[in-house]
Write an enzyme that holds these catalytic residues in place. Structure first.
Site, PDB file in Angstrom:
ATOM      1  N   HIS A 275      25.982  26.980  40.696  1.00  0.00           N
ATOM      2  CA  HIS A 275      27.726  27.141  40.957  1.00  0.00           C
ATOM      3  C   HIS A 275      28.026  25.880  41.903  1.00  0.00           C
ATOM      4  O   HIS A 275      27.617  25.876  42.693  1.00  0.00           O
ATOM      5  CB  HIS A 275      27.908  28.519  41.335  1.00  0.00           C
ATOM      6  CG  HIS A 275      27.542  28.889  42.789  1.00  0.00           C
ATOM      7  ND1 HIS A 275      28.552  28.897  43.704  1.00  0.00           N
ATOM      8  CD2 HIS A 275      26.853  29.863  43.184  1.00  0.00           C
ATOM      9  CE1 HIS A 275      28.072  29.287  44.844  1.00  0.00           C
ATOM     10  NE2 HIS A 275      26.841  29.953  44.605  1.00  0.00           N
ATOM     11  N   ASP A 287      25.344  27.007  50.051  1.00  0.00           N
ATOM     12  CA  ASP A 287      25.930  27.801  48.946  1.00  0.00           C
ATOM     13  C   ASP A 287      27.154  27.333  48.384  1.00  0.00           C
ATOM     14  O   ASP A 287      28.128  27.459  48.982  1.00  0.00           O
ATOM     15  CB  ASP A 287      26.188  29.352  49.578  1.00  0.00           C
ATOM     16  CG  ASP A 287      26.547  30.151  48.668  1.00  0.00           C
ATOM     17  OD1 ASP A 287      26.588  30.022  47.430  1.00  0.00           O
ATOM     18  OD2 ASP A 287      27.170  31.289  49.096  1.00  0.00           O
ATOM     19  N   GLU A 321      32.008  31.498  40.722  1.00  0.00           N
ATOM     20  CA  GLU A 321      30.831  32.370  41.114  1.00  0.00           C
ATOM     21  C   GLU A 321      31.123  33.378  42.176  1.00  0.00           C
ATOM     22  O   GLU A 321      30.756  34.443  42.160  1.00  0.00           O
ATOM     23  CB  GLU A 321      29.338  31.315  41.335  1.00  0.00           C
ATOM     24  CG  GLU A 321      28.230  32.340  41.215  1.00  0.00           C
ATOM     25  CD  GLU A 321      27.815  32.921  42.735  1.00  0.00           C
ATOM     26  OE1 GLU A 321      26.996  33.679  43.006  1.00  0.00           O
ATOM     27  OE2 GLU A 321      28.673  32.602  43.758  1.00  0.00           O
ATOM     28  N   GLU A 322      31.568  32.932  43.189  1.00  0.00           N
ATOM     29  CA  GLU A 322      31.935  33.348  44.444  1.00  0.00           C
ATOM     30  C   GLU A 322      32.843  34.637  44.049  1.00  0.00           C
ATOM     31  O   GLU A 322      32.874  35.375  45.011  1.00  0.00           O
ATOM     32  CB  GLU A 322      32.615  32.507  45.426  1.00  0.00           C
ATOM     33  CG  GLU A 322      31.303  31.550  46.007  1.00  0.00           C
ATOM     34  CD  GLU A 322      30.142  32.167  46.530  1.00  0.00           C
ATOM     35  OE1 GLU A 322      30.061  33.366  46.812  1.00  0.00           O
ATOM     36  OE2 GLU A 322      29.277  31.357  47.011  1.00  0.00           O
ATOM     37  N   ASP A 350      20.588  28.626  43.195  1.00  0.00           N
ATOM     38  CA  ASP A 350      21.500  29.069  44.354  1.00  0.00           C
ATOM     39  C   ASP A 350      20.901  29.215  45.706  1.00  0.00           C
ATOM     40  O   ASP A 350      20.053  29.980  45.802  1.00  0.00           O
ATOM     41  CB  ASP A 350      22.168  30.364  43.780  1.00  0.00           C
ATOM     42  CG  ASP A 350      23.379  30.701  44.503  1.00  0.00           C
ATOM     43  OD1 ASP A 350      24.052  30.084  45.327  1.00  0.00           O
ATOM     44  OD2 ASP A 350      24.130  31.866  44.177  1.00  0.00           O
ATOM     45  N   HIS A 428      28.385  31.637  54.019  1.00  0.00           N
ATOM     46  CA  HIS A 428      29.762  31.929  53.679  1.00  0.00           C
ATOM     47  C   HIS A 428      30.659  31.814  55.069  1.00  0.00           C
ATOM     48  O   HIS A 428      31.655  32.270  55.025  1.00  0.00           O
ATOM     49  CB  HIS A 428      29.866  33.437  53.290  1.00  0.00           C
ATOM     50  CG  HIS A 428      29.637  33.639  51.828  1.00  0.00           C
ATOM     51  ND1 HIS A 428      29.803  34.733  50.793  1.00  0.00           N
ATOM     52  CD2 HIS A 428      29.073  32.707  51.019  1.00  0.00           C
ATOM     53  CE1 HIS A 428      29.170  34.677  49.954  1.00  0.00           C
ATOM     54  NE2 HIS A 428      28.909  33.384  49.677  1.00  0.00           N
TER      55      HIS A 428
HETATM   56  N1  TRP Z   1      25.225  34.407  44.969  1.00  0.00           N
HETATM   57  C1  TRP Z   1      25.219  34.484  46.506  1.00  0.00           C
HETATM   58  C2  TRP Z   1      26.681  33.591  46.808  1.00  0.00           C
HETATM   59  O1  TRP Z   1      26.641  32.847  46.134  1.00  0.00           O
HETATM   60  C3  TRP Z   1      24.240  34.434  47.135  1.00  0.00           C
HETATM   61  C4  TRP Z   1      23.110  35.368  47.226  1.00  0.00           C
HETATM   62  C5  TRP Z   1      22.765  36.109  47.823  1.00  0.00           C
HETATM   63  C6  TRP Z   1      22.016  34.905  46.105  1.00  0.00           C
HETATM   64  N2  TRP Z   1      21.556  36.771  47.392  1.00  0.00           N
HETATM   65  C7  TRP Z   1      20.991  35.937  46.446  1.00  0.00           C
HETATM   66  C8  TRP Z   1      21.551  34.016  45.223  1.00  0.00           C
HETATM   67  C9  TRP Z   1      20.002  36.120  45.820  1.00  0.00           C
HETATM   68  C10 TRP Z   1      20.649  33.748  44.322  1.00  0.00           C
HETATM   69  C11 TRP Z   1      19.615  35.268  44.790  1.00  0.00           C
HETATM   70  O2  TRP Z   1      27.382  34.152  47.625  1.00  0.00           O
HETATM   71 ZN    ZN Z   2      25.739  31.072  45.821  1.00  0.00          ZN
END
Ligand code: TRP
Ligand code: ZN
Length: 458
Positions: A275, A287, A321-322, A350, A428
């Site tokens: 993403h 991220d 995605e977020e 990710d 974040h």
């Molecule tokens: N997808 C989440 C984000 O973008 C981050 C995340 C948390 C994540 N735990 C995960 C990504 C496990 C992959 C696998 O904020």
């Molecule tokens: Zn992420």
């Protein structure tokens, strides 16, 4: 790359002359020179410097666009431009796939003290005041009326807890109440009944941890905007003030996925995605600039060696995605049944440069593709301790739900690493910048990804 690579199922992507000529005719209308590509030369091209250069660009983009790269904002649009331009320079044809989604939820977009009594000191949304709840987008400009406050001494108060507090309240004004004694819902309902156009709940001020901004929960629908404010801002407003505030509904976000293809010989494809959008509160470098850099470098280095894989490779840079996996969900939904079945595997990347990394390969998802073992073995051969992970918190989820096999790479978000610290202490947050990256781990992850892609696609 080192000798133990021999253990690994793949080593060389060999494309037969005849097949390549056919592919050339089909895809390019001209014969192509056969390229024998081994994963070593691709992996050698994926350098930490290249990866970090992409991250520096993404950070600069965030800096120039309000500090973030959130879907629907200029920071995300500029990120798409950057990745697209990199891909085009390498010879890829790119596609932008537009989609929209509703990001419901209200935001306090402005709060100003106005009129002759306005203090010159500026009030900052998020620091001095923020939204607790609002059912509708709204704009309110009105005088503030203090309701039974206790700003001195012990500061114990029943402000706004009794209907009698609002006797004589001028309808149409903003009610200023103080935190304490009863639920926020009670203060809100009584104020709204008394004709308040908005409610500001100032912190109580009776203890050190009850002075600043706070998060309050409303269980009832906020028919008028309800704000939380610091004790100091409340005290200032209590002296008499007029406020102009705006609550907005972000509403529909219009944004796009970016896609580039490396054509294969047949109809089957490997889809590799990361993403490209981030959260609103920071530049989103681990991220998920990290995943973007890994996928982008894989694409660029495959192009650099003129790779002609058997399976097509599709590189995808998701948006939304977020806010709820919107880009990847849109992508999966718009596939025909045949296109869905033609996806050999979806590989998700990710958060792969976490500063306290735990190298994880997605497995046990219920929709595993055996390539996870190839990536794990590759990492082990580099001396990396790996673990597997089964979760559905990122863009592989819609693929899994469509019964497409998946794997992916991940090095940690806010959960603790063995050393006790969070995998990514800046998850974040505004500090998710280039200093929040473990470059070596990012390089290893990008190599493992490219290796996995080649092993499936060749
Ligand atoms: N997808 C989440 C984000 O973008 C981050 C995340 C948390 C994540 N735990 C995960 C990504 C496990 C992959 C696998 O904020
Ligand atoms: Zn992420």
């Amino acid at each position: 790359m080192e000798p133990r690579t021999k253990n690994i199922l793949i080593g060389t992507v060999t494309v037969l002359l005849a097949a390549a000529l056919i592919a050339g005719a089909v895809y390019f209308n001209r014969p192509r020179v056969v390229a024998v590509v081994d994963s070593e030369s691709v992996l050698a091209g994926i350098t930490t410097d290249n990866l970090m250069a992409h991250l520096k660009e993404l950070e600069a983009i965030a800096e120039a666009n309000g500090g973030n790269r959130k879907a629907g904002t200029a920071g995300h649009a500029a990120s798409v431009d950057y990745v697209e331009q990199q891909l085009k320079k390498a010879g890829y044809t790119t596609e932008r796939q537009q989609f929209s989604y509703d990001s419901s939820g209200r935001k306090l977009v402005s709060f100003e003290m106005v009129g002759p009594s306005a203090n010159s000191g500026s009030v900052e949304v998020g620091t001095d005041v923020d939204l607790m709840g609002a059912f509708h987008p709204d704009e309110v400009t009105a005088d503030v009326t203090a309701v039974d406050l206790n700003l001195e001494g012990d500061r114990q108060t029943t402000s706004g807890c009794e209907a009698s507090d609002f006797e004589g309240f001028p309808r149409g004004n903003i009610a200023l109440v103080q935190r304490g004694t009863c639920r926020f819902d009670v203060k809100m309902s009584l104020a709204a009944e008394a004709g308040a156009r908005a409610v500001i709940v100032m912190n109580q001020g009776d203890a050190a941890d009850r002075r600043g901004i706070f998060v309050g929960d409303l269980s009832e629908i906020a028919t008028v905007p309800v704000l939380a404010a610091t004790f100091d801002l409340g005290a200032e407003l209590a002296a008499g003030g007029r406020v102009a505030l705006t609550v907005d509904s972000p509403g529909a976000v219009v944004t796009e996925n970016l896609i580039a293809d490396l054509p294969g010989l047949g109809g089957r494809t490997v889809v590799v995605g990361a993403h490209l959008d981030g959260v609103g509160g920071g530049p989103g470098i681990n991220d998920n600039g990290s995943g973007v850099a890994a996928v982008l470098e894989t694409a660029l280095q495959l192009a650099a060696v003129d790779a002609q894989p058997t399976l097509g490779v599709r590189f995808a840079f998701w948006s939304g995605e977020e806010d709820g996996l919107y880009g990847s969900t849109h992508y999966v939904q718009q596939l025909s049944e045949a296109e869905r079945r033609a996806i050999e595997v979806y590989l998700n990347v990710d958060m792969v440069g976490s500063p306290n990394p735990v190298a994880r390969v997605y497995a046990g998802t219920g929709s595993d593709h055996p390539v996870w073992e190839v990536m794990r073995d590759h990492l082990r051969a580099q001396g990396v301790t790996t673990s597997t992970a089964n979760f559905d918190l990122s863009d592989h989820k819609p693929f899994m739900e469509a019964r497409i096999r998946v794997s992916g790479l991940y090095t940690g978000a806010d959960e603790p690493s063995p050393n006790g610290a969070p995998g990514d202490p800046c998850y974040h947050q505004a500090c998710d910048n280039v200093t929040n990256i473990d470059p070596e781990m990012l390089g290893l992850m990008a190599d493992a990804l490219a290796h996995g892609v080649l092993s499936v696609a060749s």
